[in-house]
Design an enzyme around this catalytic site. Structure first.
Site, PDB file in Angstrom:
ATOM      1  N   HIS A   4       0.840  -1.204   0.000  1.00  0.00           N
ATOM      2  CA  HIS A   4       0.000   0.000   0.000  1.00  0.00           C
ATOM      3  C   HIS A   4       0.876   1.257   0.000  1.00  0.00           C
ATOM      4  O   HIS A   4       0.597   2.216  -0.720  1.00  0.00           O
ATOM      5  CB  HIS A   4      -0.888   0.051   1.251  1.00  0.00           C
ATOM      6  CG  HIS A   4      -1.912  -1.033   1.361  1.00  0.00           C
ATOM      7  ND1 HIS A   4      -2.044  -1.813   2.480  1.00  0.00           N
ATOM      8  CD2 HIS A   4      -2.873  -1.455   0.495  1.00  0.00           C
ATOM      9  CE1 HIS A   4      -3.028  -2.670   2.313  1.00  0.00           C
ATOM     10  NE2 HIS A   4      -3.554  -2.478   1.108  1.00  0.00           N
ATOM     11  N   LYS A  35     -17.619  -6.646   7.889  1.00  0.00           N
ATOM     12  CA  LYS A  35     -16.346  -7.358   8.017  1.00  0.00           C
ATOM     13  C   LYS A  35     -15.917  -7.370   9.480  1.00  0.00           C
ATOM     14  O   LYS A  35     -16.258  -6.478  10.235  1.00  0.00           O
ATOM     15  CB  LYS A  35     -15.264  -6.653   7.187  1.00  0.00           C
ATOM     16  CG  LYS A  35     -15.281  -7.046   5.720  1.00  0.00           C
ATOM     17  CD  LYS A  35     -14.005  -6.546   5.052  1.00  0.00           C
ATOM     18  CE  LYS A  35     -13.976  -6.882   3.567  1.00  0.00           C
ATOM     19  NZ  LYS A  35     -12.774  -6.326   2.920  1.00  0.00           N
ATOM     20  N   ARG A  41      -1.702  -6.272  -8.149  1.00  0.00           N
ATOM     21  CA  ARG A  41      -0.526  -7.107  -7.893  1.00  0.00           C
ATOM     22  C   ARG A  41      -0.364  -8.182  -8.956  1.00  0.00           C
ATOM     23  O   ARG A  41       0.730  -8.478  -9.391  1.00  0.00           O
ATOM     24  CB  ARG A  41      -0.648  -7.792  -6.519  1.00  0.00           C
ATOM     25  CG  ARG A  41      -0.510  -6.842  -5.365  1.00  0.00           C
ATOM     26  CD  ARG A  41      -0.997  -7.468  -4.095  1.00  0.00           C
ATOM     27  NE  ARG A  41      -2.415  -7.790  -4.194  1.00  0.00           N
ATOM     28  CZ  ARG A  41      -3.186  -8.100  -3.180  1.00  0.00           C
ATOM     29  NH1 ARG A  41      -2.681  -8.181  -1.980  1.00  0.00           N
ATOM     30  NH2 ARG A  41      -4.463  -8.358  -3.357  1.00  0.00           N
ATOM     31  N   SER A  47      -2.616  -7.744   3.240  1.00  0.00           N
ATOM     32  CA  SER A  47      -2.882  -7.605   4.680  1.00  0.00           C
ATOM     33  C   SER A  47      -3.273  -8.964   5.257  1.00  0.00           C
ATOM     34  O   SER A  47      -2.861  -9.330   6.361  1.00  0.00           O
ATOM     35  CB  SER A  47      -4.022  -6.613   4.914  1.00  0.00           C
ATOM     36  OG  SER A  47      -3.713  -5.359   4.371  1.00  0.00           O
TER      37      SER A  47
HETATM   38  O1  PNS Z   1      -8.769  -3.053   0.205  1.00  0.00           O
HETATM   39  P1  PNS Z   1     -10.012  -3.627  -0.401  1.00  0.00           P
HETATM   40  O2  PNS Z   1     -10.789  -4.378   0.658  1.00  0.00           O
HETATM   41  O3  PNS Z   1      -9.719  -4.448  -1.610  1.00  0.00           O
HETATM   42  O4  PNS Z   1     -10.926  -2.372  -0.873  1.00  0.00           O
HETATM   43  C1  PNS Z   1     -12.191  -2.569  -1.453  1.00  0.00           C
HETATM   44  C2  PNS Z   1     -12.959  -1.237  -1.612  1.00  0.00           C
HETATM   45  C3  PNS Z   1     -13.021  -0.503  -0.288  1.00  0.00           C
HETATM   46  C4  PNS Z   1     -12.239  -0.377  -2.623  1.00  0.00           C
HETATM   47  C5  PNS Z   1     -14.388  -1.584  -2.130  1.00  0.00           C
HETATM   48  O5  PNS Z   1     -14.926  -2.577  -1.321  1.00  0.00           O
HETATM   49  C6  PNS Z   1     -15.318  -0.388  -2.171  1.00  0.00           C
HETATM   50  O6  PNS Z   1     -15.107   0.549  -2.904  1.00  0.00           O
HETATM   51  N1  PNS Z   1     -16.396  -0.415  -1.361  1.00  0.00           N
HETATM   52  C7  PNS Z   1     -17.360   0.654  -1.287  1.00  0.00           C
HETATM   53  C8  PNS Z   1     -18.750   0.198  -1.714  1.00  0.00           C
HETATM   54  C9  PNS Z   1     -19.027   0.471  -3.180  1.00  0.00           C
HETATM   55  O7  PNS Z   1     -18.916   1.577  -3.654  1.00  0.00           O
HETATM   56  N2  PNS Z   1     -19.430  -0.599  -3.919  1.00  0.00           N
HETATM   57  C10 PNS Z   1     -19.866  -0.526  -5.291  1.00  0.00           C
HETATM   58  C11 PNS Z   1     -18.848  -0.177  -6.314  1.00  0.00           C
HETATM   59  S1  PNS Z   1     -17.621  -1.358  -6.642  1.00  0.00           S
END
Ligand code: PNS
Length: 172
Positions: free
Chosen positions: A23, A47, A96, A134
């Site tokens: 990150h 979560k 990645r 993570s």
């Molecule tokens: O680090 P992560 O867990 O891969 O991040 C995921 C994240 C936070 C980018 C994703 O879950 C997110 O954007 N959630 C917000 C909800 C949302 O907007 N969902 C619909 C569009 S994809």
């Protein structure tokens, strides 16, 4: 001729439970590409994170301190709505491996549909970081393995403390 320069605000969203050196690599490179970079933690009650949103934000804030144009925030609900509220034109994500691509493609297209004009920019993880997540870092330290160099030193310290207190609880 005068050059028009529009300030580009980017959001780097994620769970960051906790921030890893992967990150950090994306943050460091993103800070050079955008005028302002907002690293934002998703507040997701569904979560069961190891660290609270507050703790994750504290670790992020400490880690991004060297970058003056990077700030830390949190959000809930739709990322596209949050980006609009923050005047951000770009969502930054790191990739990645091919396995990340499919999910990232879906999210990027969905976000663009929800908010036309909102772009997702991808940075390829540096090869030294491409295996770090993570989830794996938590698994390795939880099983007594060495995670030095995978997360910032202050995060390693926090992880050690967290797993020590978890172990103590289990022994009671
Ligand atoms: O680090 P992560 O867990 O891969 O991040 C995921 C994240 C936070 C980018 C994703 O879950 C997110 O954007 N959630 C917000 C909800 C949302 O907007 N969902 C619909 C569009 S994809």
């Amino acid at each position: 001729m005068t050059q028009k320069h529009t300030r580009v605000i980017a959001i780097y969203p994620g769970s960051f439970d906790p921030i890893t050196n992967g990150h950090l690599d994306v943050i460091e490179r993103g800070s050079r590409l955008f005028d302002r970079l907002i690293v934002s933690v998703l507040r997701n009650e569904a979560k069961a994170p190891l660290f609270s949103v507050q703790e994750r934000m504290e670790m992020l804030a400490e880690t991004v301190r060297p970058f003056p144009n990077v700030e830390v925030d949190s959000f809930h609900g739709l990322l596209a709505d949050y980006a609009l509220a923050k005047n951000a034109g770009v969502i930054l994500r790191g990739i990645r491996a091919i396995s990340d691509y499919e999910n990232e493609l879906q999210m990027a297209l969905m976000n663009r549909r929800l908010q036309p004009g909102l772009e997702t920019a991808f940075l390829l993880a540096g090869e030294a970081f491409s295996f770090i997540s993570s989830r794996l870092v938590k698994e390795v330290i939880g099983l007594g393995g060495n995670i030095t160099g995978l997360v910032p030193p202050l995060v390693e310290q926090r992880l050690r403390e967290r797993f020590k207190s978890k172990q103590e609880l289990q022994e009671k």
